[in-house]
Design an enzyme around this catalytic site. Structure first.
Site, PDB file in Angstrom:
ATOM      1  N   ASP A  10      29.852  32.298  32.358  1.00 56.01           N
ATOM      2  CA  ASP A  10      30.652  31.699  33.911  1.00 56.01           C
ATOM      3  C   ASP A  10      31.462  32.203  34.459  1.00 56.01           C
ATOM      4  O   ASP A  10      30.722  34.250  33.426  1.00 56.01           O
ATOM      5  CB  ASP A  10      31.716  30.932  33.458  1.00 56.01           C
ATOM      6  CG  ASP A  10      32.302  29.962  34.295  1.00 56.01           C
ATOM      7  OD1 ASP A  10      32.647  29.244  34.976  1.00 56.01           O
ATOM      8  OD2 ASP A  10      33.660  30.594  33.726  1.00 56.01           O
ATOM      9  N   SER A  11      32.174  32.504  35.413  1.00 53.52           N
ATOM     10  CA  SER A  11      32.675  33.366  35.959  1.00 53.52           C
ATOM     11  C   SER A  11      34.296  34.205  35.042  1.00 53.52           C
ATOM     12  O   SER A  11      34.834  35.105  35.621  1.00 53.52           O
ATOM     13  CB  SER A  11      33.202  32.924  37.621  1.00 53.52           C
ATOM     14  OG  SER A  11      34.096  31.785  37.354  1.00 53.52           O
ATOM     15  N   TYR A  42      34.884  33.184  41.373  1.00 54.44           N
ATOM     16  CA  TYR A  42      33.513  33.066  42.227  1.00 54.44           C
ATOM     17  C   TYR A  42      34.300  32.195  43.219  1.00 54.44           C
ATOM     18  O   TYR A  42      33.057  32.280  44.693  1.00 54.44           O
ATOM     19  CB  TYR A  42      32.462  32.684  41.585  1.00 54.44           C
ATOM     20  CG  TYR A  42      31.234  33.215  40.446  1.00 54.44           C
ATOM     21  CD1 TYR A  42      31.578  34.886  40.010  1.00 54.44           C
ATOM     22  CD2 TYR A  42      30.466  33.295  40.471  1.00 54.44           C
ATOM     23  CE1 TYR A  42      31.484  35.222  39.333  1.00 54.44           C
ATOM     24  CE2 TYR A  42      30.055  34.183  39.227  1.00 54.44           C
ATOM     25  CZ  TYR A  42      30.486  35.736  38.953  1.00 54.44           C
ATOM     26  OH  TYR A  42      29.611  36.363  38.040  1.00 54.44           O
ATOM     27  N   GLY A  43      34.939  30.932  42.715  1.00 54.64           N
ATOM     28  CA  GLY A  43      34.371  29.334  44.245  1.00 54.64           C
ATOM     29  C   GLY A  43      34.898  30.001  45.712  1.00 54.64           C
ATOM     30  O   GLY A  43      34.681  28.780  46.439  1.00 54.64           O
ATOM     31  N   CYS A  73      29.011  26.702  34.816  1.00 53.57           N
ATOM     32  CA  CYS A  73      29.857  27.271  35.896  1.00 53.57           C
ATOM     33  C   CYS A  73      29.519  26.166  37.283  1.00 53.57           C
ATOM     34  O   CYS A  73      28.839  26.232  37.717  1.00 53.57           O
ATOM     35  CB  CYS A  73      29.559  28.639  36.580  1.00 53.57           C
ATOM     36  SG  CYS A  73      30.199  28.564  38.275  1.00 53.57           S
ATOM     37  N   GLU A 152      42.847  31.236  33.815  1.00 53.67           N
ATOM     38  CA  GLU A 152      42.890  32.925  33.431  1.00 53.67           C
ATOM     39  C   GLU A 152      44.073  33.857  32.848  1.00 53.67           C
ATOM     40  O   GLU A 152      43.426  34.383  32.357  1.00 53.67           O
ATOM     41  CB  GLU A 152      41.861  33.369  34.729  1.00 53.67           C
ATOM     42  CG  GLU A 152      40.301  32.698  34.637  1.00 53.67           C
ATOM     43  CD  GLU A 152      39.535  33.413  33.719  1.00 53.67           C
ATOM     44  OE1 GLU A 152      39.800  34.208  32.892  1.00 53.67           O
ATOM     45  OE2 GLU A 152      38.045  33.025  33.634  1.00 53.67           O
ATOM     46  N   CYS A 186      34.535  22.235  37.963  1.00 54.09           N
ATOM     47  CA  CYS A 186      34.054  24.111  37.675  1.00 54.09           C
ATOM     48  C   CYS A 186      34.876  23.647  35.665  1.00 54.09           C
ATOM     49  O   CYS A 186      35.699  22.048  36.201  1.00 54.09           O
ATOM     50  CB  CYS A 186      35.672  24.130  38.599  1.00 54.09           C
ATOM     51  SG  CYS A 186      35.994  25.128  37.660  1.00 54.09           S
ATOM     52  N   HIS A 188      36.364  25.069  34.330  1.00 54.34           N
ATOM     53  CA  HIS A 188      37.591  25.901  33.978  1.00 54.34           C
ATOM     54  C   HIS A 188      38.286  24.619  33.570  1.00 54.34           C
ATOM     55  O   HIS A 188      39.940  24.600  33.324  1.00 54.34           O
ATOM     56  CB  HIS A 188      38.194  26.707  35.247  1.00 54.34           C
ATOM     57  CG  HIS A 188      37.810  27.873  34.326  1.00 54.34           C
ATOM     58  ND1 HIS A 188      36.661  28.714  35.337  1.00 54.34           N
ATOM     59  CD2 HIS A 188      38.690  28.842  34.618  1.00 54.34           C
ATOM     60  CE1 HIS A 188      37.037  29.913  35.102  1.00 54.34           C
ATOM     61  NE2 HIS A 188      37.359  30.264  35.260  1.00 54.34           N
TER      62      HIS A 188
HETATM   63  N1  DGL Z   1      34.321  28.302  35.977  1.00 52.64           N
HETATM   64  C1  DGL Z   1      33.814  27.943  37.554  1.00 52.64           C
HETATM   65  C2  DGL Z   1      32.938  26.464  38.196  1.00 52.64           C
HETATM   66  O1  DGL Z   1      32.658  26.135  37.210  1.00 52.64           O
HETATM   67  C3  DGL Z   1      35.135  29.149  38.032  1.00 52.64           C
HETATM   68  C4  DGL Z   1      34.891  29.523  39.233  1.00 52.64           C
HETATM   69  C5  DGL Z   1      35.328  30.720  39.726  1.00 52.64           C
HETATM   70  O2  DGL Z   1      35.091  31.466  39.668  1.00 52.64           O
HETATM   71  O3  DGL Z   1      35.995  30.011  41.144  1.00 52.64           O
HETATM   72  O4  DGL Z   1      33.249  26.515  38.703  1.00 52.64           O
END
Ligand code: DGL
Length: 271
Positions: A10-11, A42-43, A73, A152, A186, A188
């Site tokens: 994942d990110s 990442y999003g 992710c 985070e 997502c 998170h």
């Molecule tokens: N957990 C990532 C997802 O499911 C987060 C993406 C991000 O880093 O913005 O989209």
């Protein structure tokens, strides 16, 4: 029988929602986890950048001899899944199709809310898969770009006025439209499950994309006879691309077991 570990990435912290469920379902499996904490989120990035980062994440994970990779992710699953699946000789599974299945099964009214990162919502991937399963479903989507940085930074607990304010701002339109199912698209977002559920109320079913991805991976390994021969005692190694300490602290709280001392740091730019 296949004793090799499962790779999960994942990110950042979000993919731990997949690790937690994999551990519960398959306690005998070894897992290697990578969280790209140095480059999260990442999003909000372009498709090209997400694909480049995801390729590096997979290249690092593949320095281990893995039997399968779970893209834990939503953003990478919606944006880079096909590229990664095509480029790698081992199965690469994502979280989008399993979450879309679960949402189509769960809804009674056909009104499904979808929350995710900007890249995931922009891709239209969740909507397309939900409609493939239930053409009559009405999908109401909402990007929630502040959720990942808040999670985070450890701001995911009920009673935290910052996260509660942001949750009510993003989710009020979905609540008003009367969705009966909400896809946490997502990985998170399940860390915010309690706050989100308190806001949406007990009649709204939450679909946890991270956990659904774990279930799909477990089913696939079981179906293919590719589990290890153990029923417990699997290990998990964690790697991140920034400070181990912050990740260890939050991961230990979230997973409910202590990961201190099991987290390595990686220079992901090398891959
Ligand atoms: N957990 C990532 C997802 O499911 C987060 C993406 C991000 O880093 O913005 O989209």
């Amino acid at each position: 029988m296949d004793p090799r570990p499962i790779g999960v990435f994942d990110s950042g912290l979000g993919g731990l929602t997949t690790v937690r469920e994999l551990r519960r379902l398959l306690p005998g499996e070894d897992i290697v986890y990578f969280g790209d904490t140095g480059r999260v989120p990442y999003g909000s990035r372009s498709r090209e950048t997400i694909i480049r980062y995801a390729r590096q994440d997979v290249a690092f994970l593949r320095t281990f001899d893995l039997k399968l990779i779970v893209i834990a992710c939503g953003t990478v699953s919606t944006t880079a899944m096909e590229v990664l699946a095509r480029e790698n000789p081992i199965p690469v599974l994502g979280v989008v199709a399993p979450a879309a299945d679960a949402a189509a099964r769960a809804t009674r009214s056909g009104k499904i809310g979808l929350i995710g990162t900007q890249a995931s919502i922009r891709s239209g991937a969740y909507e397309a898969l939900i409609h493939a399963r239930d053409p009559m479903a009405q999908v109401i989507s909402q990007p929630c770009p502040l959720f990942v940085p808040l999670v985070e930074n450890g701001r995911f607990r009920p009673g935290d006025v910052v996260i509660e304010t942001v949750v009510s701002e993003y989710l009020a339109p979905l609540k008003r439209r009367g969705v009966d199912t909400l896809v946490l698209g997502c990985t998170h977002y399940p860390l915010l499950e309690e706050v989100i559920s308190n806001f949406m109320g007990p009649d709204v079913t939450l679909v946890n994309a991270g956990a659904e991805g774990a279930r799909a991976a477990a089913e696939r390994l079981t179906f293919e006879g590719a589990l290890s021969n153990r029923t417990e005692g699997g290990g998990c190694r964690y790697f991140v691309s920034d400070r181990q300490e912050d990740f260890s602290r939050l991961a230990s709280i979230f997973l409910g077991w202590d990961v201190t001392g099991q987290v390595g740091q990686v220079d992901i730019g090398q891959y």
